[in-house]
Design a protein around this motif. Structure first.
Motif, PDB file in Angstrom:
ATOM      1  N   PHE A 145       0.828  -1.206   0.000  1.00  0.00           N
ATOM      2  CA  PHE A 145       0.000   0.000   0.000  1.00  0.00           C
ATOM      3  C   PHE A 145       0.862   1.255   0.000  1.00  0.00           C
ATOM      4  N   LEU A 146       0.475   2.210  -0.828  1.00  0.00           N
ATOM      5  CA  LEU A 146       1.018   3.562  -0.784  1.00  0.00           C
ATOM      6  C   LEU A 146       0.057   4.354   0.080  1.00  0.00           C
ATOM      7  N   MET A 147       0.545   4.862   1.197  1.00  0.00           N
ATOM      8  CA  MET A 147      -0.346   5.465   2.175  1.00  0.00           C
ATOM      9  C   MET A 147       0.358   6.586   2.933  1.00  0.00           C
ATOM     10  N   GLN A 148      -0.411   7.318   3.715  1.00  0.00           N
ATOM     11  CA  GLN A 148       0.158   8.432   4.475  1.00  0.00           C
ATOM     12  C   GLN A 148       1.247   7.923   5.409  1.00  0.00           C
ATOM     13  N   ARG A 149       2.370   8.637   5.451  1.00  0.00           N
ATOM     14  CA  ARG A 149       3.527   8.194   6.238  1.00  0.00           C
ATOM     15  C   ARG A 149       3.180   7.960   7.705  1.00  0.00           C
ATOM     16  N   GLU A 150       2.362   8.825   8.267  1.00  0.00           N
ATOM     17  CA  GLU A 150       1.998   8.704   9.681  1.00  0.00           C
ATOM     18  C   GLU A 150       1.378   7.338   9.979  1.00  0.00           C
ATOM     19  N   VAL A 151       0.482   6.883   9.104  1.00  0.00           N
ATOM     20  CA  VAL A 151      -0.173   5.590   9.295  1.00  0.00           C
ATOM     21  C   VAL A 151       0.820   4.456   9.070  1.00  0.00           C
ATOM     22  N   ALA A 152       1.647   4.584   8.039  1.00  0.00           N
ATOM     23  CA  ALA A 152       2.649   3.561   7.745  1.00  0.00           C
ATOM     24  C   ALA A 152       3.610   3.384   8.910  1.00  0.00           C
ATOM     25  N   ASP A 153       4.054   4.495   9.483  1.00  0.00           N
ATOM     26  CA  ASP A 153       4.993   4.417  10.603  1.00  0.00           C
ATOM     27  C   ASP A 153       4.375   3.723  11.810  1.00  0.00           C
ATOM     28  N   ARG A 154       3.105   3.931  12.026  1.00  0.00           N
ATOM     29  CA  ARG A 154       2.438   3.286  13.163  1.00  0.00           C
ATOM     30  C   ARG A 154       2.448   1.764  13.023  1.00  0.00           C
ATOM     31  N   MET A 155       2.391   1.284  11.780  1.00  0.00           N
ATOM     32  CA  MET A 155       2.389  -0.163  11.562  1.00  0.00           C
ATOM     33  C   MET A 155       3.790  -0.749  11.618  1.00  0.00           C
TER      34      MET A 155
END
Length: 274
Positions: A145-155
């Motif tokens: 997934f290409l997604m907002q960095r903030e959400v990616a970092d949380r995962m």
């Protein structure tokens, strides 16, 4: 020969000729970065040739996937994009694309054969998409997934920042950062940075019912994440001081710790006791 949509001039021409403007309410930002396509393809190395693409839009990712012999089923809600998408491919390759006109919340994502999932997903749907991914009865080989960095970092980054989203992913499988993506990779440029994340299910994951049970038990803790574990046990689980002390000892977790500091295995242990 169809020109690549990663060329800004080509993309702007397609948008103008079809009188399309990006809908901010839908989080629409059109990808123009070849490096993103390359990172997705690299992440898919060894993956099955069947792909479910969530929200392909005009087809920037779709072009790259089909050019590398993937068969893509694109789930697209926008009426205009549904009609335009096939025209963004050379005629001889269009048979490798199936467009499903519908809302990704309502359409089946799975294949009867091994498959993967990809998508440039908007921030307002990222939580829903990740949760549904982890609940699929037939999980994909992988999801990118290409997604907002903030959400990616949380995962990807769990240390002292655990929440329900990374817990749901961690119980299901793993998350790996593939690429940081700046706003300049999109038209129009978003106000936030993005990331590409590779998600893989684990062969040793707990059964889905068990994972959902853990998430349900963990939810009250994250709703009061600034509270200590012992405070939530007392208020939400109606535990006495003696019972909380016994849980501390059995789980080897201090009641003074906060929910975001627990590891995935500690959550499994704690919820088993509860």
């Amino acid at each position: 020969m169809i020109a690549s949509l990663t060329n800004p001039d080509v993309l702007k021409s397609v948008l103008a000729s079809n009188k399309i403007q990006a809908a901010k309410s839908l989080g629409q930002n059109f990808l123009i970065c070849e490096e993103v396509i390359d990172a997705v393809l690299l992440g898919l190395e060894g993956a099955p040739k069947h792909i479910t693409e969530l929200g392909p839009g005009l087809g920037t990712l779709t072009q790259g996937l089909i050019a590398h012999d993937y068969r893509v089923r694109g789930i697209e809600k926008d009426d205009e994009f549904v009609h335009i998408l096939p025209t963004m491919l050379p005629p001889k390759l269009r048979e490798n694309l199936t467009v499903i006109h519908g809302d990704l919340k309502d359409v089946d994502w799975t294949y009867p054969t091994p498959y993967s999932i990809v998508g440039n997903i908007p921030y307002n749907l990222s939580g829903l998409i990740i949760r549904r991914l982890t609940q699929l009865q037939t999980p994909p080989y992988c999801a990118i997934f290409l997604m907002q960095r903030e959400v990616a970092d949380r995962m990807v980054i769990h240390d002292k920042s655990m929440s329900l989203l990374p817990l749901s992913v961690g119980l299901w499988g793993s998350a790996e950062l593939l690429l940081r993506v700046p706003p300049s990779c999109f038209i129009p440029q978003p106000k936030v940075h993005s990331s590409i994340v590779l998600l893989r299910p684990s062969e040793n994951a707990l059964p889905a019912t068990k994972r959902e049970e853990i998430l349900a038990k963990a939810k009250p803790f994250f709703q009061a994440k600034r509270k200590q574990i012992g405070t939530v046990l007392k208020k939400n689980y109606i535990k006495t001081i003696e019972e909380i002390s016994a849980i501390e000892k059995a789980a080897n977790i201090s009641a003074e710790r906060r929910p975001e500091t627990l590891s995935i295995q500690e959550w499994v242990t704690l919820c088993d006791i509860l």
